[in-house]
Design an enzyme around this catalytic site. Structure first.
Site, PDB file in Angstrom:
ATOM      1  N   TRP A 104      -4.634  -1.102   1.619  1.00  0.00           N
ATOM      2  CA  TRP A 104      -4.141  -1.382   0.268  1.00  0.00           C
ATOM      3  C   TRP A 104      -4.041  -2.874  -0.016  1.00  0.00           C
ATOM      4  O   TRP A 104      -4.426  -3.331  -1.094  1.00  0.00           O
ATOM      5  CB  TRP A 104      -2.807  -0.671  -0.004  1.00  0.00           C
ATOM      6  CG  TRP A 104      -3.012   0.807  -0.154  1.00  0.00           C
ATOM      7  CD1 TRP A 104      -2.562   1.792   0.681  1.00  0.00           C
ATOM      8  CD2 TRP A 104      -3.758   1.477  -1.186  1.00  0.00           C
ATOM      9  NE1 TRP A 104      -2.984   3.015   0.232  1.00  0.00           N
ATOM     10  CE2 TRP A 104      -3.707   2.861  -0.909  1.00  0.00           C
ATOM     11  CE3 TRP A 104      -4.466   1.044  -2.312  1.00  0.00           C
ATOM     12  CZ2 TRP A 104      -4.334   3.816  -1.715  1.00  0.00           C
ATOM     13  CZ3 TRP A 104      -5.093   1.995  -3.123  1.00  0.00           C
ATOM     14  CH2 TRP A 104      -5.022   3.360  -2.812  1.00  0.00           C
ATOM     15  N   ASP A 178       3.976  -4.541  -2.919  1.00  0.00           N
ATOM     16  CA  ASP A 178       3.490  -3.226  -3.351  1.00  0.00           C
ATOM     17  C   ASP A 178       4.286  -2.211  -2.540  1.00  0.00           C
ATOM     18  O   ASP A 178       4.035  -2.024  -1.356  1.00  0.00           O
ATOM     19  CB  ASP A 178       1.984  -3.131  -3.060  1.00  0.00           C
ATOM     20  CG  ASP A 178       1.422  -1.732  -3.328  1.00  0.00           C
ATOM     21  OD1 ASP A 178       2.212  -0.834  -3.685  1.00  0.00           O
ATOM     22  OD2 ASP A 178       0.192  -1.561  -3.174  1.00  0.00           O
ATOM     23  N   LYS A 202       4.021   8.912  -5.072  1.00  0.00           N
ATOM     24  CA  LYS A 202       4.244   9.071  -3.644  1.00  0.00           C
ATOM     25  C   LYS A 202       5.673   9.560  -3.410  1.00  0.00           C
ATOM     26  O   LYS A 202       5.895  10.558  -2.774  1.00  0.00           O
ATOM     27  CB  LYS A 202       4.017   7.751  -2.904  1.00  0.00           C
ATOM     28  CG  LYS A 202       2.709   7.025  -3.257  1.00  0.00           C
ATOM     29  CD  LYS A 202       1.491   7.661  -2.648  1.00  0.00           C
ATOM     30  CE  LYS A 202       0.163   7.205  -3.250  1.00  0.00           C
ATOM     31  NZ  LYS A 202      -0.140   5.800  -3.149  1.00  0.00           N
TER      32      LYS A 202
HETATM   33  C1  PLP Z   1      -1.411   5.012  -3.596  1.00  0.00           C
HETATM   34  C2  PLP Z   1      -1.260   3.565  -3.463  1.00  0.00           C
HETATM   35  C3  PLP Z   1      -1.826   2.674  -4.398  1.00  0.00           C
HETATM   36  C4  PLP Z   1      -2.722   3.114  -5.525  1.00  0.00           C
HETATM   37  O1  PLP Z   1      -2.073   3.823  -6.489  1.00  0.00           O
HETATM   38  P1  PLP Z   1      -2.894   4.371  -7.749  1.00  0.00           P
HETATM   39  O2  PLP Z   1      -1.812   5.035  -8.519  1.00  0.00           O
HETATM   40  O3  PLP Z   1      -3.928   5.326  -7.235  1.00  0.00           O
HETATM   41  O4  PLP Z   1      -3.504   3.229  -8.445  1.00  0.00           O
HETATM   42  C5  PLP Z   1      -1.596   1.326  -4.233  1.00  0.00           C
HETATM   43  N1  PLP Z   1      -0.859   0.856  -3.203  1.00  0.00           N
HETATM   44  C6  PLP Z   1      -0.310   1.685  -2.290  1.00  0.00           C
HETATM   45  C7  PLP Z   1       0.505   1.116  -1.179  1.00  0.00           C
HETATM   46  C8  PLP Z   1      -0.499   3.052  -2.387  1.00  0.00           C
HETATM   47  O5  PLP Z   1       0.043   3.878  -1.480  1.00  0.00           O
END
Ligand code: PLP
Length: 371
Positions: A104, A178, A202
């Protein structure tokens, strides 16, 4: 009606939502609180949705202990869109730093390069993303607009158990995290964070909602090319309603915030209690894997994710049999990410300890009866 027992869902995302939340949403599906409308059918400018939005924001502020000089923004586009939206808002045409600890953060640097000069100050790629480079070795750019890291790498299973203190490293740059895949799994040390973003799918609710928590002084510096709907200043000034927000996703996330606020355990309350539960759940699985000669997890113990636990079988030809047997026992979505292979168990807040116990019992049985 006999209550149905739902399977345990180990999906990395979109992921399991607390059953209480699903039941409340189902109960209110056709008529939210006597309004005669489903939340999906309401004007976002109406009194009813106004209440839902205000409570969601206030509950989240309480849950994450967000200080008053930080704004909470409900946006869209997911974590990937924030990879562009953050540099568009925060880079000010300068250099932005990245620590690369998995798939990521790798994606984040690549996207940021379209809008800013991006510099990788440390990378764990050479070691196969199994550890976090010591903060003392990071080659910070002087005067960087911010430093970005992914505080929980969902694919590689690497988590910052504590966030770096950039001031102690001699930097004034704000830290951007993030936290998509471990938001609300533990408290956040806001004194070290300038901006945090995450997709809701998530650990908070359905897909479609992106959460941004940003320190006020970082708002209002968007590049001219930044789309208006993604300009933090416009979103903040309009209380996340510059354009139609993802109303249903905000509603479900709001129910999840309330579910989390209601959790207590022993002396700890709220996120401390949630964190203790998450530590106990992850320890159960890691201890079992470490004690087994059939399953492995290669991540350094100092940064193993409590949320996403990838593991390999000693005999990869049995992966399909493992997944089929798991499904039969009501253990769903254990297949690993394609870039890593093997298996991955995501143990988000909605996963009870009993689900991890059931997984470990199955893993033990699979190892013994078919080895
Ligand atoms: C799932 C995820 C993303 C991407 O999210 P989207 O909603 O598909 O854009 C970005 N960073 C992390 C750490 C993730 O787990």
């Amino acid at each position: 009606m006999t209550p149905t027992v739902r399977p345990y869902n180990f999906s990395a995302g979109p992921a399991a939502i607390p059953e209480d939340v699903l039941r409340e949403a189902a109960r209110d599906m056709l008529d939210w609180h006597g309004s005669g409308m489903s939340v999906m059918e309401m004007s976002h400018r109406g009194k009813e949705f106004g209440e839902i939005l205000a409570s969601a924001e206030a509950d989240l502020r309480r849950l994450l202990s967000v200080p008053s000089h930080y704004r909470i923004l409900f946006m869209q586009g997911g974590g990937l869109a924030e990879n562009a939206i953050v540099p568009l808002n925060l880079s000010r045409g300068g250099t932005v730093d990245f620590v690369v600890t998995g798939g990521w953060s790798q994606k984040s640097v690549k996207e940021a390069r379209r809008y800013a000069t991006a510099n990788v100050v440390a990378s764990a790629e050479d070691g196969g993303f199994t550890s976090i480079p010591d903060a003392g070795t990071w080659k910070l750019s002087p005067g960087a607009s911010y430093l970005h890291l992914c505080s929980n790498e969902t694919i590689h299973g690497v988590e910052f158990h504590t966030l770096p203190d950039l001031k102690a490293l001699g930097s004034d740059a704000p830290l951007v995290i993030d936290f998509s895949s471990h938001v609300a799994s533990r408290p956040v040390d806001w004194s070290r964070v300038g901006l945090a973003f995450g997709g809701a799918q998530k650990n908070l609710g359905p897909a479609g909602l992106t959460l941004v928590v940003v320190r006020e002084d970082l708002i209002g510096h968007a590049l001219p090319a930044c789309p208006s709907a993604f300009d933090y200043k416009l979103v903040a000034e309009n209380q996340s309603m510059y354009n139609t927000p993802p109303t249903w996703a905000i509603y479900i996330a709001g129910l999840t915030f309330r579910w989390l606020l209601g959790q207590t355990e022993g002396a700890a309350k709220g996120l401390e209690a949630v964190e203790q539960r998450n530590i106990a759940k992850a320890k159960l699985l890691y201890d079992f894997i470490d004690g087994s000669s059939f399953y492995t997890n290669r991540i350094d113990a100092s940064c193993r994710s409590r949320m996403n636990i990838p593991f390999l079988l000693a005999d990869e030809s049995r992966n399909d049999a493992f997944l089929a047997g798991a499904r039969e026992r009501g253990l769903l979505q254990l297949k690993g990410h394609k870039s890593v292979g093997g298996m991955r168990a995501s143990l988000y807040n909605a996963m009870p300890l009993a689900g991890v116990q059931a997984l470990v019992a199955y893993m033990r049985e699979f190892e013994q009866t078919r080895a």
